[in-house]
Write a protein that holds these residues in place. Structure first.
Motif, PDB file in Angstrom:
ATOM      1  N   LEU A  58       5.574   3.747  -7.768  1.00 14.02           N
ATOM      2  CA  LEU A  58       5.287   2.338  -8.026  1.00 14.02           C
ATOM      3  C   LEU A  58       5.194   2.127  -9.523  1.00 14.02           C
ATOM      4  CD1 LEU A  58       2.401   2.062  -5.440  1.00 14.02           C
ATOM      5  CD2 LEU A  58       4.747   1.341  -5.092  1.00 14.02           C
ATOM      6  N   GLU A  59       5.690   0.996  -9.986  1.00 10.76           N
ATOM      7  CA  GLU A  59       5.639   0.702 -11.413  1.00 10.76           C
ATOM      8  C   GLU A  59       4.663  -0.437 -11.663  1.00 10.76           C
ATOM      9  OE1 GLU A  59       8.692  -0.090 -15.130  1.00 10.76           O
ATOM     10  OE2 GLU A  59       9.462   0.177 -13.114  1.00 10.76           O
ATOM     11  N   SER A  60       3.781  -0.248 -12.625  1.00 10.68           N
ATOM     12  CA  SER A  60       2.783  -1.249 -12.979  1.00 10.68           C
ATOM     13  C   SER A  60       2.935  -1.618 -14.445  1.00 10.68           C
ATOM     14  CB  SER A  60       1.380  -0.687 -12.731  1.00 10.68           C
ATOM     15  OG  SER A  60       0.412  -1.547 -13.281  1.00 10.68           O
ATOM     16  N   PHE A  61       2.722  -2.880 -14.775  1.00 11.98           N
ATOM     17  CA  PHE A  61       2.841  -3.342 -16.153  1.00 11.98           C
ATOM     18  C   PHE A  61       1.483  -3.690 -16.766  1.00 11.98           C
ATOM     19  CE2 PHE A  61       6.874  -4.323 -14.086  1.00 11.98           C
ATOM     20  CZ  PHE A  61       7.724  -3.591 -14.893  1.00 11.98           C
ATOM     21  N   LEU A  62       0.440  -3.642 -15.963  1.00 14.65           N
ATOM     22  CA  LEU A  62      -0.884  -3.974 -16.472  1.00 14.65           C
ATOM     23  C   LEU A  62      -1.822  -2.811 -16.221  1.00 14.65           C
ATOM     24  CD1 LEU A  62      -1.180  -7.605 -15.142  1.00 14.65           C
ATOM     25  CD2 LEU A  62      -0.665  -6.923 -17.464  1.00 14.65           C
ATOM     26  N   PRO A  63      -2.689  -2.408 -17.073  1.00 11.03           N
ATOM     27  CA  PRO A  63      -2.909  -2.899 -18.428  1.00 11.03           C
ATOM     28  C   PRO A  63      -1.839  -2.402 -19.409  1.00 11.03           C
ATOM     29  CG  PRO A  63      -4.375  -1.085 -18.002  1.00 11.03           C
ATOM     30  CD  PRO A  63      -3.610  -1.343 -16.728  1.00 11.03           C
ATOM     31  N   PHE A  64      -1.098  -1.376 -19.025  1.00 10.32           N
ATOM     32  CA  PHE A  64       0.017  -0.894 -19.831  1.00 10.32           C
ATOM     33  C   PHE A  64       1.043  -0.331 -18.865  1.00 10.32           C
ATOM     34  CE2 PHE A  64      -3.538   2.072 -19.885  1.00 10.32           C
ATOM     35  CZ  PHE A  64      -3.001   3.164 -19.235  1.00 10.32           C
ATOM     36  N   ASP A  65       2.236  -0.099 -19.353  1.00  9.68           N
ATOM     37  CA  ASP A  65       3.298   0.402 -18.478  1.00  9.68           C
ATOM     38  C   ASP A  65       2.905   1.741 -17.858  1.00  9.68           C
ATOM     39  OD1 ASP A  65       4.746  -1.805 -19.101  1.00  9.68           O
ATOM     40  OD2 ASP A  65       6.016  -0.830 -20.586  1.00  9.68           O
ATOM     41  N   THR A  66       2.829   1.773 -16.546  1.00 11.93           N
ATOM     42  CA  THR A  66       2.372   2.959 -15.825  1.00 11.93           C
ATOM     43  C   THR A  66       3.260   3.197 -14.607  1.00 11.93           C
ATOM     44  OG1 THR A  66       0.108   2.388 -16.425  1.00 11.93           O
ATOM     45  CG2 THR A  66       0.379   4.003 -14.688  1.00 11.93           C
ATOM     46  N   LEU A  67       3.564   4.448 -14.350  1.00  4.19           N
ATOM     47  CA  LEU A  67       4.233   4.840 -13.115  1.00  4.19           C
ATOM     48  C   LEU A  67       3.220   5.564 -12.240  1.00  4.19           C
ATOM     49  CD1 LEU A  67       7.700   6.246 -14.232  1.00  4.19           C
ATOM     50  CD2 LEU A  67       7.250   4.149 -12.993  1.00  4.19           C
ATOM     51  N   ILE A  68       3.074   5.118 -11.011  1.00  2.00           N
ATOM     52  CA  ILE A  68       2.167   5.753 -10.066  1.00  2.00           C
ATOM     53  C   ILE A  68       3.026   6.420  -9.002  1.00  2.00           C
ATOM     54  CG2 ILE A  68       0.315   5.399  -8.391  1.00  2.00           C
ATOM     55  CD1 ILE A  68      -0.396   2.857 -10.050  1.00  2.00           C
ATOM     56  N   THR A  69       2.848   7.726  -8.839  1.00  2.00           N
ATOM     57  CA  THR A  69       3.654   8.502  -7.905  1.00  2.00           C
ATOM     58  C   THR A  69       2.765   9.096  -6.826  1.00  2.00           C
ATOM     59  OG1 THR A  69       5.145   9.096  -9.704  1.00  2.00           O
ATOM     60  CG2 THR A  69       5.305  10.394  -7.706  1.00  2.00           C
ATOM     61  N   ILE A  70       3.124   8.841  -5.568  1.00  3.56           N
ATOM     62  CA  ILE A  70       2.454   9.510  -4.454  1.00  3.56           C
ATOM     63  C   ILE A  70       3.109  10.878  -4.353  1.00  3.56           C
ATOM     64  CG2 ILE A  70       1.919   9.474  -1.987  1.00  3.56           C
ATOM     65  CD1 ILE A  70       0.664   7.138  -3.557  1.00  3.56           C
ATOM     66  N   GLU A  71       2.378  11.902  -4.716  1.00  8.01           N
ATOM     67  CA  GLU A  71       2.945  13.248  -4.747  1.00  8.01           C
ATOM     68  C   GLU A  71       2.925  13.933  -3.386  1.00  8.01           C
ATOM     69  OE1 GLU A  71       0.639  15.025  -7.978  1.00  8.01           O
ATOM     70  OE2 GLU A  71       2.497  14.929  -9.137  1.00  8.01           O
ATOM     71  N   GLU A  72       1.931  13.584  -2.568  1.00 14.73           N
ATOM     72  CA  GLU A  72       1.800  14.285  -1.291  1.00 14.73           C
ATOM     73  C   GLU A  72       0.998  13.436  -0.317  1.00 14.73           C
ATOM     74  OE1 GLU A  72      -0.206  18.427   0.395  1.00 14.73           O
ATOM     75  OE2 GLU A  72      -0.352  17.949  -1.725  1.00 14.73           O
ATOM     76  N   VAL A  73       1.423  13.428   0.921  1.00 10.77           N
ATOM     77  CA  VAL A  73       0.618  12.873   1.999  1.00 10.77           C
ATOM     78  C   VAL A  73      -0.200  14.048   2.525  1.00 10.77           C
ATOM     79  CG1 VAL A  73       0.618  11.723   4.233  1.00 10.77           C
ATOM     80  CG2 VAL A  73       2.389  11.164   2.550  1.00 10.77           C
ATOM     81  N   VAL A  74      -1.486  14.079   2.171  1.00 13.68           N
ATOM     82  CA  VAL A  74      -2.345  15.211   2.517  1.00 13.68           C
ATOM     83  C   VAL A  74      -2.637  15.232   4.015  1.00 13.68           C
ATOM     84  CG1 VAL A  74      -4.571  16.309   2.075  1.00 13.68           C
ATOM     85  CG2 VAL A  74      -3.339  15.193   0.206  1.00 13.68           C
ATOM     86  N   SER A  75      -2.993  14.082   4.562  1.00 14.59           N
ATOM     87  CA  SER A  75      -3.278  14.007   6.001  1.00 14.59           C
ATOM     88  C   SER A  75      -2.915  12.617   6.511  1.00 14.59           C
ATOM     89  CB  SER A  75      -4.755  14.294   6.281  1.00 14.59           C
ATOM     90  OG  SER A  75      -5.567  13.279   5.736  1.00 14.59           O
ATOM     91  N   LEU A  76      -2.649  12.560   7.809  1.00  8.20           N
ATOM     92  CA  LEU A  76      -2.287  11.292   8.432  1.00  8.20           C
ATOM     93  C   LEU A  76      -2.658  11.341   9.905  1.00  8.20           C
ATOM     94  CD1 LEU A  76      -0.822   8.520   8.478  1.00  8.20           C
ATOM     95  CD2 LEU A  76       1.270   9.787   8.988  1.00  8.20           C
ATOM     96  N   LYS A  77      -3.375  10.332  10.352  1.00  3.02           N
ATOM     97  CA  LYS A  77      -3.628  10.124  11.775  1.00  3.02           C
ATOM     98  C   LYS A  77      -2.976   8.792  12.122  1.00  3.02           C
ATOM     99  CE  LYS A  77      -8.089  12.466  11.902  1.00  3.02           C
ATOM    100  NZ  LYS A  77      -9.523  12.293  12.130  1.00  3.02           N
ATOM    101  N   ALA A  78      -2.009   8.826  13.021  1.00  2.54           N
ATOM    102  CA  ALA A  78      -1.266   7.619  13.360  1.00  2.54           C
ATOM    103  C   ALA A  78      -1.399   7.308  14.837  1.00  2.54           C
ATOM    104  CB  ALA A  78       0.205   7.798  13.007  1.00  2.54           C
ATOM    105  N   SER A  79      -1.595   6.043  15.118  1.00  2.00           N
ATOM    106  CA  SER A  79      -1.646   5.569  16.488  1.00  2.00           C
ATOM    107  C   SER A  79      -0.893   4.242  16.537  1.00  2.00           C
ATOM    108  CB  SER A  79      -3.094   5.381  16.920  1.00  2.00           C
ATOM    109  OG  SER A  79      -3.155   4.772  18.187  1.00  2.00           O
ATOM    110  N   ALA A  80       0.169   4.182  17.339  1.00  2.00           N
ATOM    111  CA  ALA A  80       0.954   2.950  17.427  1.00  2.00           C
ATOM    112  C   ALA A  80       1.520   2.817  18.830  1.00  2.00           C
ATOM    113  CB  ALA A  80       2.078   2.964  16.404  1.00  2.00           C
ATOM    114  N   GLY A  81       1.556   1.585  19.298  1.00  2.00           N
ATOM    115  CA  GLY A  81       2.096   1.354  20.628  1.00  2.00           C
ATOM    116  C   GLY A  81       2.481  -0.096  20.818  1.00  2.00           C
TER     117      GLY A  81
END
Length: 102
Positions: free
Chosen positions: A37-60
Motif C-alpha cells: 500500500l502506498e501512503s502520502f501522509l505524513p510522508f511518502d511511505t510504502l506499507i508491505t504486508i510481509e506475511e499472513v501469520v494466522s487466519l481463521k476464516a468462516s464464510a457461507g
C-alpha cells in the motif's frame, strides 16, 4: 438478490447452506500475501504486508425463500513493514492482529 439453489431445491424455496470456508481462506491468503500500500501522509511511505501469520476464516451462503444470506467472519494476524519511499529506509515494522472483522 434472488438466490439460486440446488436442482432439488425447486424455486430455491427451502433452506440450503453452502460452505465457502476453504474458498474464502484461499482468497484471503492470495490477496493479502505480499500486499503493498502506498501512503502520502505524513510522508511518502510504502506499507508491505510481509506475511499472513494466522487466519481463521468462516464464510457461507444460505438460501431461503429465494433470498441469499451471506455470513462471514475473519480473524487474522499480519506482519508488516513500512518504508520511506525516497530512500527505502525502514520506518517501522511489526504485527497487527484484527479480531472478528466482516
Amino acid at each position: 438478490m434472488e438466490g439460486t439453489g440446488s436442482i432439488w431445491n425447486k424455486n430455491s424455496w427451502h433452506w440450503e447452506e453452502k460452505n465457502y470456508n476453504k474458498w474464502s481462506e484461499d482468497w484471503f491468503w492470495d490477496k493479502f500475501s505480499n500486499l503493498t500500500l502506498e501512503s502520502f501522509l505524513p510522508f511518502d511511505t510504502l506499507i508491505t504486508i510481509e506475511e499472513v501469520v494466522s487466519l481463521k476464516a468462516s464464510a457461507g451462503l444460505s438460501i431461503r425463500k429465494q433470498k441469499q444470506i451471506h455470513v462471514f467472519n475473519y480473524e487474522t494476524e499480519l506482519k508488516f513493514k513500512a518504508t520511506k519511499t525516497e530512500n527505502n529506509d525502514i520506518w517501522t515494522e511489526g504485527k497487527v492482529k484484527i479480531h472478528e472483522f466482516f
